[in-house]
Scaffold this active site. Structure first.
Site, short mmCIF file in Angstrom:
data_model
loop_
_atom_site.label_atom_id
_atom_site.label_comp_id
_atom_site.label_asym_id
_atom_site.label_seq_id
_atom_site.Cartn_x
_atom_site.Cartn_y
_atom_site.Cartn_z
CG HIS A 152 8.43 0.41 -3.30
ND1 HIS A 152 9.28 0.71 -2.93
CD2 HIS A 152 7.17 0.42 -2.88
CE1 HIS A 152 8.90 1.23 -1.37
NE2 HIS A 152 7.66 1.04 -1.21
CG ASP A 187 9.76 -5.98 -4.50
OD1 ASP A 187 9.05 -6.72 -3.05
OD2 ASP A 187 9.34 -4.77 -4.62
CD GLN A 242 2.23 -3.79 -2.37
OE1 GLN A 242 1.13 -4.62 -1.84
NE2 GLN A 242 2.72 -3.08 -1.24
CE LYS A 289 5.13 -3.20 1.74
NZ LYS A 289 4.53 -2.11 1.33
CB CYS A 308 7.96 4.16 -2.39
SG CYS A 308 8.03 4.79 -1.43
N1 PMP Z 1 8.44 -3.85 -2.99
C1 PMP Z 1 7.43 -3.81 -3.10
C2 PMP Z 1 5.77 -3.25 -4.53
C3 PMP Z 1 6.17 -2.85 -1.98
O1 PMP Z 1 4.92 -2.71 -2.00
C4 PMP Z 1 7.26 -1.81 -0.57
C5 PMP Z 1 6.27 -1.98 0.33
N2 PMP Z 1 5.32 -0.60 -0.01
C6 PMP Z 1 8.36 -2.61 -0.93
C7 PMP Z 1 8.78 -3.28 -1.64
C8 PMP Z 1 9.25 -1.92 0.38
O2 PMP Z 1 8.87 -2.96 1.66
P1 PMP Z 1 8.82 -2.66 3.06
O3 PMP Z 1 9.19 -1.20 3.28
O4 PMP Z 1 8.56 -3.54 3.54
O5 PMP Z 1 11.00 -3.51 3.68
#
Ligand code: PMP
Length: 405
Positions: free
Chosen positions: A122, A199, A202, A225, A363
């Site tokens: 991401h 990270d 997910q 999430k 993203c």
């Molecule tokens: N990493 C991953 C794999 C994500 O899916 C996301 C959110 N879509 C993020 C990071 C960023 O998370 P946040 O917007 O809650 O900071």
């Protein structure tokens, strides 16, 4: 009442109608819905407990400070972290990645060093490392993916050199659903003395995460999430790194004593929690973690895998559909396109049927570039979704495709 009915009753938004149709919420990878207990806890904090935490001498402040620190302990237990000093509350995974990239970068990265980041990250776990590498004149190295949407594990060990200082990697891909072999990856990195930032945005809602078993050096996730509030996240870090890292932001509880000559900083984890923390968010998150733990992450994963297989089988029958991300181990995310039809047209028309999916690059531009596409339609399922909803979704999709073809 069966388990599914009980679970659905816990989430008030699932009764919502959009355009007079029952809401079918398949955008859980973007954010999850909140159970009543989380909503009530947050409301009750503001209705009857609110006060700024830390340093307060009065009842409300002390009470909420205790609750905040209890929430830290619940987060530590959830990740099986050894001590609460290793648990830092942040705004979310993005802030956690920025914190580590900045602070670890300041402490450990010099000109000519290398940082490995995978091609399926991401943007939130790629751009902070890129910014840091530019600042430090270090090199960002890409760990490539394969056609199935998995990491190229043959190439990976060959990317590690004497200059590699850290690996930043997602546990589960938000764009493809791939569950990475994170324990094996960490083992390979550690055998080369390379620490790993994971990270888990997910992952934690689908997989039991034990940071000690994984031996992760850093692990981050977002509250929203995993059925918790927005604006709160957790960063786990090993003390041996955290205590050598300079503060990321200044002000508030991160300080011990300030003078114009010199400021001394508080200890871990407070040194990384500048300003008034999102204490209500942390307390709400703790309720969410208790909620999912009570059901059991294994049970949740079992329900979601069943939904994933059911939906994938049905979608595969649709003419000209291409599913991106066919890893052996997948979370309940299905990313797809239909030949000659734009993903956003599909999403827009599905919405009119009350079905919420996400379209676009999620993203994850490098993933889209790899597959040579501008985006996908992404249906991401949670344990409160049902096979009946999948049936409505598939029928809706066929109808939409009939209109667009
Ligand atoms: N990493 C991953 C794999 C994500 O899916 C996301 C959110 N879509 C993020 C990071 C960023 O998370 P946040 O917007 O809650 O900071």
């Amino acid at each position: 009442m069966n388990l599914q009915e009980q679970i659905r009753r816990d989430f008030p938004i699932l009764k919502t109608k959009v355009y007079n149709k029952p809401l079918i919420y398949f955008d859980n990878a973007a954010t999850t819905q909140k159970p009543r207990i989380v909503i009530d806890t947050v409301a009750d904090c503001y209705a009857s407990k609110n006060s700024n935490i830390h340093r307060g001498v009065h009842f409300l402040s002390e009470q909420l400070t205790d609750k905040y620190e209890e929430s830290r302990a619940i987060a530590a237990k959830f990740l099986n972290a050894k001590a609460t000093e290793k648990i830092i509350f942040t705004r979310g995974t993005t802030e956690s990645a920025n914190l580590v990239a900045f602070s670890f970068g300041e402490a450990f990265i010099n000109k000519g060093d290398e940082v490995i980041v995978s091609e399926m990250e991401h943007h939130s776990n790629m751009v902070p490392w890129q910014i840091m590498c530019e600042r430090k004149n270090a090199k960002l190295i890409k760990l490539p993916i394969t056609k199935s949407g998995e990491l190229d594990m043959e190439v990976f060990p060959k990317l590690i050199t004497g200059k590699t200082r850290i690996l930043a990697i997602t546990h589960v891909s938000n764009a493809l659903g791939t569950i990475n072999p994170i324990k094996e990856i960490i083992e390979i990195a550690h055998s080369n003395c390379v620490p790993v930032f994971v990270d888990g945005a997910q992952a934690v809602q689908h997989i039991n995460v034990d940071v000690q078993d994984l031996d992760a050096d850093f692990y981050a996730f977002s509250g929203h999430k995993i059925y918790g509030p927005t604006g709160i996240g957790v960063l786990y870090g090993k003390t041996k790194y955290l205590e050598k890292m300079p503060p990321y932001q200044g002000g508030g509880e991160m300080i011990k004593k300030v003078s114009f000559d010199k400021t001394t900083f508080n200890e871990l984890p407070f040194i990384f929690e500048a300003g008034t923390p999102n204490y209500v968010g942390a307390i709400g998150l703790a309720e969410a973690l208790k909620y999912v733990s009570n059901i059991g992450i294994e049970k949740i994963a079992e329900i979601e895998t069943d939904l994933l297989n059911y939906a994938t089988d049905k979608l595969k029958d649709i003419e000209d559909i291409e599913i991106f991300g066919n890893a052996k181990h997948k979370s309940s995310v299905i990313s797809f396109n239909v030949k000659n039809i734009h993903h956003s047209d599909i999403g827009t028309l599905l919405d009119k049927l009350g079905i919420a999916v996400r379209t676009g690059s999620h993203c994850a531009d490098p993933v889209m570039d790899y597959f040579g596409i501008s985006g996908t339609v992404r249906a991401s399922l949670a344990f409160y979704n049902t096979k009946e909803e999948i049936d409505v979704f598939v029928a809706g999709l066929k109808r939409v495709l009939g209109m667009l073809r």
